[in-house]
Design a protein around this motif. Structure first.
Motif, PDB file in Angstrom:
ATOM      1  N   ASP A 231      45.887  -4.513  29.500  1.00 12.26           N
ATOM      2  CA  ASP A 231      46.207  -5.828  28.934  1.00 12.26           C
ATOM      3  C   ASP A 231      47.039  -5.675  27.663  1.00 12.26           C
ATOM      4  N   VAL A 232      46.623  -4.758  26.798  1.00 13.11           N
ATOM      5  CA  VAL A 232      47.318  -4.544  25.525  1.00 13.11           C
ATOM      6  C   VAL A 232      48.729  -4.028  25.780  1.00 13.11           C
ATOM      7  N   VAL A 233      48.865  -3.040  26.643  1.00 12.00           N
ATOM      8  CA  VAL A 233      50.177  -2.469  26.960  1.00 12.00           C
ATOM      9  C   VAL A 233      51.099  -3.543  27.536  1.00 12.00           C
ATOM     10  N   LYS A 234      50.583  -4.354  28.442  1.00 13.84           N
ATOM     11  CA  LYS A 234      51.388  -5.406  29.065  1.00 13.84           C
ATOM     12  C   LYS A 234      51.903  -6.392  28.023  1.00 13.84           C
ATOM     13  N   LYS A 235      51.030  -6.832  27.133  1.00 10.93           N
ATOM     14  CA  LYS A 235      51.432  -7.800  26.117  1.00 10.93           C
ATOM     15  C   LYS A 235      52.453  -7.209  25.157  1.00 10.93           C
ATOM     16  N   ILE A 236      52.262  -5.950  24.762  1.00 11.03           N
ATOM     17  CA  ILE A 236      53.212  -5.322  23.845  1.00 11.03           C
ATOM     18  C   ILE A 236      54.570  -5.158  24.521  1.00 11.03           C
ATOM     19  N   ARG A 237      54.580  -4.792  25.787  1.00  9.62           N
ATOM     20  CA  ARG A 237      55.849  -4.690  26.521  1.00  9.62           C
ATOM     21  C   ARG A 237      56.564  -6.045  26.571  1.00  9.62           C
ATOM     22  N   GLU A 238      55.810  -7.111  26.788  1.00 10.02           N
ATOM     23  CA  GLU A 238      56.395  -8.448  26.830  1.00 10.02           C
ATOM     24  C   GLU A 238      57.025  -8.802  25.483  1.00 10.02           C
ATOM     25  N   VAL A 239      56.330  -8.477  24.407  1.00  8.35           N
ATOM     26  CA  VAL A 239      56.823  -8.764  23.061  1.00  8.35           C
ATOM     27  C   VAL A 239      58.110  -7.984  22.794  1.00  8.35           C
ATOM     28  N   LYS A 240      58.106  -6.697  23.145  1.00  9.74           N
ATOM     29  CA  LYS A 240      59.299  -5.867  22.933  1.00  9.74           C
ATOM     30  C   LYS A 240      60.465  -6.361  23.788  1.00  9.74           C
ATOM     31  N   LYS A 241      60.173  -6.750  25.037  1.00  7.07           N
ATOM     32  CA  LYS A 241      61.224  -7.239  25.941  1.00  7.07           C
ATOM     33  C   LYS A 241      61.858  -8.515  25.386  1.00  7.07           C
ATOM     34  N   ALA A 242      61.067  -9.308  24.679  1.00  5.15           N
ATOM     35  CA  ALA A 242      61.571 -10.535  24.067  1.00  5.15           C
ATOM     36  C   ALA A 242      62.401 -10.249  22.814  1.00  5.15           C
ATOM     37  N   GLY A 243      62.485  -8.967  22.436  1.00  3.12           N
ATOM     38  CA  GLY A 243      63.315  -8.584  21.297  1.00  3.12           C
ATOM     39  C   GLY A 243      62.627  -8.643  19.954  1.00  3.12           C
ATOM     40  N   ARG A 244      61.327  -8.845  19.948  1.00  7.31           N
ATOM     41  CA  ARG A 244      60.613  -8.916  18.669  1.00  7.31           C
ATOM     42  C   ARG A 244      60.266  -7.520  18.169  1.00  7.31           C
ATOM     43  N   GLU A 245      60.178  -7.388  16.866  1.00  5.89           N
ATOM     44  CA  GLU A 245      59.879  -6.101  16.231  1.00  5.89           C
ATOM     45  C   GLU A 245      58.448  -5.994  15.741  1.00  5.89           C
TER      46      GLU A 245
END
Length: 75
Positions: free
Chosen positions: A39-53
Motif C-alpha cells: 500500500d505504501v509503495v503504491k501510494k508513493i509511486r502515485e505521488v512521484k508519478k504526479a510529479g510531486r517531490e
C-alpha cells in the motif's frame, strides 16, 4: 492503531530529518489509509508519478497522531 509499523529509519535520510522513528505507525500516505508495505509503495509511486517531490504521512507514535511531510528521494 491500524497501519504499518516503522522498523528501521536511515539516520541520514529524509524520514530521520522529520523525526520518524522505529515504532511509529504509518496510518495514511497522501490521505489514503495503508496497512501493508505494498500500500505504501503504491501510494508513493502515485505521488512521484504526479510529479510531486514530497509526500504527506499521517503517523501515530509516542506523542500521538501527527502529519509529516517527507521529501521523496530523487531517481
Amino acid at each position: 492503531a491500524k497501519g504499518l509499523v516503522v522498523t528501521k529509519v536511515d539516520s541520514n535520510g529524509p524520514a530521520a530529518e522529520k523525526n520518524i522513528r522505529p515504532g511509529d505507525v504509518i496510518v495514511e500516505v497522501s490521505q489514503a489509509a495503508v496497512s501493508t508495505t505494498a500500500d505504501v509503495v503504491k501510494k508513493i509511486r502515485e505521488v512521484k508519478k504526479a510529479g510531486r517531490e514530497t509526500v504527506l504521512l499521517l503517523l501515530e507514535g509516542d506523542s500521538g497522531m501527527r502529519f509529516v511531510v517527507v521529501r521523496l528521494p530523487t531517481g
